[in-house]
Design a protein around this motif. Structure first.
Motif, short mmCIF file in Angstrom:
data_model
loop_
_atom_site.label_atom_id
_atom_site.label_comp_id
_atom_site.label_asym_id
_atom_site.label_seq_id
_atom_site.Cartn_x
_atom_site.Cartn_y
_atom_site.Cartn_z
N GLY A 193 15.37 3.50 -10.77
CA GLY A 193 14.09 3.28 -11.42
C GLY A 193 13.72 1.81 -11.48
N SER A 194 14.71 0.95 -11.71
CA SER A 194 14.46 -0.49 -11.74
C SER A 194 14.00 -0.99 -10.38
N ILE A 195 14.67 -0.54 -9.33
CA ILE A 195 14.29 -0.94 -7.98
C ILE A 195 12.90 -0.42 -7.64
N PHE A 196 12.61 0.82 -8.04
CA PHE A 196 11.29 1.39 -7.80
C PHE A 196 10.21 0.55 -8.46
N LEU A 197 10.40 0.23 -9.73
CA LEU A 197 9.40 -0.55 -10.46
C LEU A 197 9.24 -1.95 -9.87
N SER A 198 10.32 -2.50 -9.32
CA SER A 198 10.25 -3.82 -8.72
C SER A 198 9.52 -3.78 -7.38
N ASN A 199 9.83 -2.78 -6.56
CA ASN A 199 9.26 -2.72 -5.21
C ASN A 199 7.77 -2.39 -5.22
N LEU A 200 7.34 -1.55 -6.16
CA LEU A 200 5.96 -1.07 -6.15
C LEU A 200 4.94 -2.21 -6.25
N PRO A 201 4.98 -3.05 -7.29
CA PRO A 201 3.97 -4.11 -7.37
C PRO A 201 4.18 -5.21 -6.33
N GLU A 202 5.44 -5.48 -5.93
CA GLU A 202 5.67 -6.49 -4.91
C GLU A 202 5.05 -6.07 -3.58
N ALA A 203 5.20 -4.80 -3.23
CA ALA A 203 4.59 -4.31 -2.00
C ALA A 203 3.07 -4.32 -2.10
N ALA A 204 2.54 -3.99 -3.27
CA ALA A 204 1.08 -4.02 -3.45
C ALA A 204 0.54 -5.43 -3.28
N GLY A 205 1.22 -6.41 -3.89
CA GLY A 205 0.78 -7.79 -3.76
C GLY A 205 0.92 -8.31 -2.34
N GLY A 206 2.03 -7.95 -1.68
CA GLY A 206 2.24 -8.39 -0.31
C GLY A 206 1.23 -7.78 0.65
N ALA A 207 0.95 -6.49 0.50
CA ALA A 207 -0.03 -5.83 1.36
C ALA A 207 -1.42 -6.41 1.15
N ARG A 208 -1.75 -6.71 -0.08
CA ARG A 208 -3.05 -7.33 -0.37
C ARG A 208 -3.15 -8.70 0.30
N ALA A 209 -2.08 -9.50 0.21
CA ALA A 209 -2.09 -10.82 0.84
C ALA A 209 -2.19 -10.72 2.35
N MET A 210 -1.51 -9.76 2.95
CA MET A 210 -1.56 -9.58 4.40
C MET A 210 -2.96 -9.18 4.85
N ALA A 211 -3.61 -8.30 4.07
CA ALA A 211 -4.98 -7.91 4.39
C ALA A 211 -5.93 -9.10 4.31
N GLU A 212 -5.70 -9.96 3.33
CA GLU A 212 -6.54 -11.15 3.17
C GLU A 212 -6.31 -12.17 4.28
N ASN A 213 -5.15 -12.08 4.96
CA ASN A 213 -4.83 -13.00 6.05
C ASN A 213 -5.07 -12.38 7.43
N GLY A 214 -5.84 -11.30 7.50
CA GLY A 214 -6.28 -10.77 8.78
C GLY A 214 -5.47 -9.63 9.36
N PHE A 215 -4.44 -9.15 8.65
CA PHE A 215 -3.69 -8.01 9.16
C PHE A 215 -4.53 -6.74 9.01
N SER A 216 -4.49 -5.86 10.02
CA SER A 216 -5.18 -4.59 9.91
C SER A 216 -4.46 -3.69 8.92
N LYS A 217 -5.18 -2.70 8.40
CA LYS A 217 -4.56 -1.77 7.45
C LYS A 217 -3.39 -1.03 8.09
N LEU A 218 -3.58 -0.62 9.36
CA LEU A 218 -2.54 0.14 10.04
C LEU A 218 -1.29 -0.71 10.27
N LYS A 219 -1.48 -1.96 10.69
CA LYS A 219 -0.33 -2.84 10.94
C LYS A 219 0.39 -3.16 9.63
N THR A 220 -0.37 -3.40 8.58
CA THR A 220 0.23 -3.69 7.28
C THR A 220 1.07 -2.52 6.79
N LEU A 221 0.50 -1.32 6.87
CA LEU A 221 1.23 -0.13 6.43
C LEU A 221 2.47 0.10 7.29
#
Length: 232
Positions: free
Chosen positions: A125-153
């Motif tokens: 549960g601790s790892i789950f809670l840690s990974n969820l927002p970190e992945a959300a923030g990282g995916a958001r940053a990648m989208a803002e830097n020109g990564f496509s949605k498919l490549k990011t996912l």
């Protein structure tokens, strides 16, 4: 079966977080609160599920040396990533999560060898809670830097697969070894997790949600401690 179910749940947090960041990015305050809560839970998990069991199988000084070595190795790798890739790019955060997640998931695999279900649930549960927002923030940053949605996912899905393999390896390859080497591996993983909290998790949480970061950490500690008491 429980091994694969727990590994699947903890690793799928990366994919769910990436989808969250791509299609409905969380606010900075929500992300900071969840990150802080996860960090509090990981404090308890690192001590109760890694260090305490390790102390029962090896000497204190050897345990502390390897614990410090784990923290040092993680810090050195994290510093290299920050200087060469840049963690704000999203790609840097992805690399940091892989390097942080490998010892975490190795530890999860080790814990699954002998732990009670509630103990496993606390760490997963601790790892789950840690990974969820970190992945959300990282995916958001990648989208803002020109990564496509498919490549990011795709990148975050590959990361989830790598960390799942690490957990499976920890469970299958480390279970036959003697208790003393296993204890040293647990100590190393605990050191890496604690270093990641100090350099990555808590600073990020405070930047994003400084007013409630302390409350969120305490809440995470309370949740993980409760699960540990139930499991004990």
């Amino acid at each position: 079966m429980m091994v694969f179910a727990i590994i699947l749940v903890s690793s799928c947090a990366l994919i769910a977080g990436a989808l969250w960041g791509i299609y409905r990015p969380p606010s900075a305050r929500v992300e900071g609160f969840v990150v802080a809560m996860a960090g509090g839970a990981l404090i308890v998990s690192a001590i109760a599920e890694l260090l305490e069991p390790a102390a029962q199988s090896t000497g204190l000084w050897g345990l502390l040396f390897v614990f410090g070595l784990g923290a040092t190795v993680f810090t050195a790798i994290d510093t290299w990533i920050e200087k060469t890739v840049g963690e704000e790019s999203g790609g840097g955060l992805l690399a940091a999560i892989v390097l942080d997640g490998i010892p975490e998931n190795l530890a999860l695999g080790v814990v699954l060898i002998t732990a009670e279900p509630a103990t496993v649930l606390a760490l997963a549960g601790s790892i789950f809670l840690s990974n969820l927002p970190e992945a959300a923030g990282g995916a958001r940053a990648m989208a803002e830097n020109g990564f496509s949605k498919l490549k990011t996912l795709g990148l975050w899905s590959a990361t989830a697969a790598i960390l799942s393999l690490a957990a499976i390896a920890g469970n299958l390859l480390l279970s036959p070894i003697q208790q003393s080497p296993l204890a040293l591996i647990q100590s190393f993983a605990a050191g890496a997790v604690i270093a990641s909290l100090a350099t990555e998790v808590f600073p990020k949480a405070y930047r994003e949600d400084n007013q409630l970061a302390g409350v969120a950490v305490a809440l995470g500690v309370a949740i993980a401690f409760t699960l540990h008491q139930i499991g004990g």
